[in-house]
Every structure is written in structure tokens, then in C-alpha cells.
Scaffold this active site. Structure first.
Site, PDB file in Angstrom:
ATOM      1  N   ASN A 113      72.564  63.595  21.439  1.00 47.66           N
ATOM      2  CA  ASN A 113      71.420  64.505  21.513  1.00 47.66           C
ATOM      3  C   ASN A 113      71.840  65.876  22.012  1.00 47.66           C
ATOM      4  OD1 ASN A 113      69.911  62.287  20.725  1.00 47.66           O
ATOM      5  ND2 ASN A 113      69.490  61.683  22.830  1.00 47.66           N
ATOM      6  N   ILE A 114      71.085  66.882  21.609  1.00 47.22           N
ATOM      7  CA  ILE A 114      71.443  68.270  21.924  1.00 47.22           C
ATOM      8  C   ILE A 114      70.465  68.897  22.905  1.00 47.22           C
ATOM      9  CG2 ILE A 114      72.555  68.661  19.684  1.00 47.22           C
ATOM     10  CD1 ILE A 114      69.900  70.090  18.838  1.00 47.22           C
ATOM     11  N   ASP A 115      69.535  68.086  23.438  1.00 49.58           N
ATOM     12  CA  ASP A 115      68.391  68.633  24.171  1.00 49.58           C
ATOM     13  C   ASP A 115      68.609  68.828  25.665  1.00 49.58           C
ATOM     14  OD1 ASP A 115      68.092  65.903  25.172  1.00 49.58           O
ATOM     15  OD2 ASP A 115      67.136  65.454  23.253  1.00 49.58           O
ATOM     16  N   HIS A 130      77.339  66.201  20.022  1.00 52.17           N
ATOM     17  CA  HIS A 130      76.828  67.055  18.953  1.00 52.17           C
ATOM     18  C   HIS A 130      76.461  68.437  19.468  1.00 52.17           C
ATOM     19  CE1 HIS A 130      75.795  63.289  16.323  1.00 52.17           C
ATOM     20  NE2 HIS A 130      77.070  63.591  16.302  1.00 52.17           N
ATOM     21  N   CYS A 141      81.602  88.125  18.454  1.00 49.40           N
ATOM     22  CA  CYS A 141      82.550  88.356  19.560  1.00 49.40           C
ATOM     23  C   CYS A 141      82.793  87.084  20.380  1.00 49.40           C
ATOM     24  CB  CYS A 141      82.080  89.491  20.467  1.00 49.40           C
ATOM     25  SG  CYS A 141      80.693  89.062  21.543  1.00 49.40           S
ATOM     26  N   SER A 204      70.392  54.401  19.621  1.00 52.99           N
ATOM     27  CA  SER A 204      71.214  54.866  18.501  1.00 52.99           C
ATOM     28  C   SER A 204      71.355  53.736  17.499  1.00 52.99           C
ATOM     29  CB  SER A 204      72.604  55.306  18.970  1.00 52.99           C
ATOM     30  OG  SER A 204      73.424  55.607  17.846  1.00 52.99           O
ATOM     31  N   SER A 205      71.193  54.063  16.222  1.00 51.67           N
ATOM     32  CA  SER A 205      71.357  53.057  15.172  1.00 51.67           C
ATOM     33  C   SER A 205      72.813  52.934  14.745  1.00 51.67           C
ATOM     34  CB  SER A 205      70.500  53.425  13.955  1.00 51.67           C
ATOM     35  OG  SER A 205      69.164  53.590  14.345  1.00 51.67           O
TER      36      SER A 205
HETATM   37 ZN   LIG Z   1      78.789  89.422  20.348  1.00 50.21          ZN
END
Ligand SMILES: [Zn+2]
Length: 261
Positions: A113-115, A130, A141, A204-205
Site C-alpha cells: 500500500n502507498i497510503d 510500491h 531536478c 493480500s491475494s
Molecule cells: Zn525540480
């Protein structure tokens, strides 16, 4: 006729078995997937019927290629999801896992999860396979920023977030389709999987590679396996305990047994 007490008793026995394994483990690792975040209102954008699927193919719009060639398409698609994630609060599953870590029952949480909800709940040792929505990076940059000051206005207006340093486009540090997993996180997850004596799969599956192979690395070295997920996984046959139920109800039940017998 089936005995109505049958399934309830089986559930209770599985909870007890899981609690025993967690209490005995010295190096337990938890692998979490979308099922841990859905009770917090975050849709699994890989699943059909989540609402987001019907607008665009996530595989295509949430890809590195789309981000590079048509960033406005990516940011349009991501806006409602980013809002849901940004405003989400940890649920009882996150809280139980954080409690296990504080008490020394869990060493590492590896998450798809990314939360950032594990961290919000108090988990310290979290490997984000992830990526994360907690930071953004400039595509020009490469400077990295804390996400909230940029995400808040983007979620409200839809305007593409720009770098304070060079006006380049800021990309959320989440792994898009077609993008490599962050190497250091992947190595850390593999190390944790190889060293653990218990792996708990939560929500998770085990369908997304290469993450789905992590529990095999643990099993090959003799670790125990607990699987808590709404749907079957390819490793159910090899698990010590399988609980096919919601993690937000199951994990607190297990925590009760671990802490209060
Ligand atoms: Zn920048």
C-alpha cells in the site's frame, strides 16, 4: 443440515491458532495488501468494480509511460484517489499490527500500500514496496519534498504540482505500472522474508509479482505462514492457518487473544 455453531467454532479455533503462532514467533513479518486499506475507504484500484476502473484502464493511465507522455491524464485520473488516500485514517487492522510491533511480536511490516496508514497507526518498521504518497519528487531536478503541501492544493484544484526549485512536474513517489520496485525496499523485504520465523499475509491475494513470491522465500526456510484474506490465495494449501475474512475484524480478534489470553 449444517451445524450453525460449526463455522463460528472453526473461526474461533483459527483465531486461537494464529494467536499461538504470533506469541511464539521471534521474528514475525507481516505482508499487507489492499485489503488492509479498503476498510479505511481506499479503493483497490487494481480490482474491477472499484469505480476507478470503469473510467480508464488503470494499467494504462497509472503507468510510467502515461505519466511521461501525458501527465495531465495521469493527474486527472489520480485526483479522486489521492483525495481518498490523503484523508484516510488507519483502521482496526492497522492499529492491531502497530500494537504487535510495539509489544515485540512483529519485527517488520512489508506493505504493497502507498497510503502511509501503517505509519499513521504507529508502526515504525515499514517497508513500502510500491512506494509512498507521503513524498513527491521532481521529475526534472530530482529534489524530494514532503507531499502534503503539494497534494492538498492539487486535490482541491486538480492543478499539476510543480517543483519549488525548478518548476518541474512533481511525481508522487508511488510505483506506477511499468516502473521498477524501489531496489532498497525490495532487498529489505527479501531479507526480512528469509529471516522470519512467521509470515502473516494480511489483505493480500498474492496476485502481484514479484511481491507474491516473498512468502515462498519464508516457507522455503521453514517459517510458519498465516493467511488472512477475503479470497483464496495460491498459498492457502501451504499455510498453517487460513482465515478467509475481513482483516479489520480478524486482526483485532487475534490481538485480543495474544494480549489477554
Ligand atoms: Zn525540480
Amino acid at each position: 443440515m449444517t451445524d450453525p455453531a460449526g463455522p463460528a467454532l472453526a473461526f474461533s479455533a483459527a483465531i486461537e491458532d494464529a494467536a499461538v503462532l504470533i506469541r511464539k514467533a521471534e521474528r514475525a513479518v507481516v505482508l499487507t495488501g489492499a485489503g488492509v486499506s479498503t476498510p479505511s475507504g481506499i479503493p483497490d484500484f487494481r480490482s474491477e468494480g472499484s469505480g476507478l476502473w470503469s473510467h480508464d484502464e488503470p494499467l494504462e493511465v497509472a503507468s510510467l509511460n502515461t505519466f511521461r507522455t501525458a501527465p495531465e491524464r495521469f493527474f486527472n485520473w489520480f485526483q479522486p484517489l489521492a483525495g481518498q488516500i490523503f484523508n484516510a485514517q488507519p483502521n482496526a487492522a492497522h492499529m492491531a499490527l502497530a500494537e504487535f510491533e510495539r509489544a515485540g511480536h512483529v519485527r517488520t511490516v512489508i506493505t504493497q500500500n502507498i497510503d502511509g496508514l501503517h505509519q499513521k497507526a504507529g508502526s515504525k518498521n515499514v517497508v513500502e514496496l510500491h512506494g509512498t504518497l507521503r513524498t513527491v519528487s521532481c521529475t526534472n531536478c530530482f529534489r524530494k519534498f514532503e507531499a502534503p503541501p503539494f497534494l492538498q492544493p492539487y486535490i482541491e484544484t486538480g492543478e499539476i504540482p510543480q517543483c519549488l526549485n525548478c518548476n518541474g512536474i512533481l511525481k508522487p513517489d508511488v510505483i506506477l505500472f511499468g516502473e521498477q520496485l524501489p531496489q532498497s525496499a525490495w532487498y529489505e523485504a527479501q531479507r526480512a522474508a528469509r529471516q522470519c520465523d512467521l509470515m502473516v499475509i494480511a489483505g493480500s491475494s498474492l496476485e502481484v509479482l514479484p511481491v507474491a513470491r516473498l512468502p515462498m522465500q519464508a516457507l522455503d526456510r521453514g517459517a510458519h505462514l498465516i493467511i488472512i484474506n477475503n479470497t483464496p490465495t495460491y498459498l492457502n494449501v501451504r499455510a498453517d492457518v487460513v482465515i478467509m475474512d475481513d482483516v479489520a475484524t480478524t486482526l483485532p480478534e487475534i490481538a485480543k487473544r495474544v494480549f489477554h489470553g
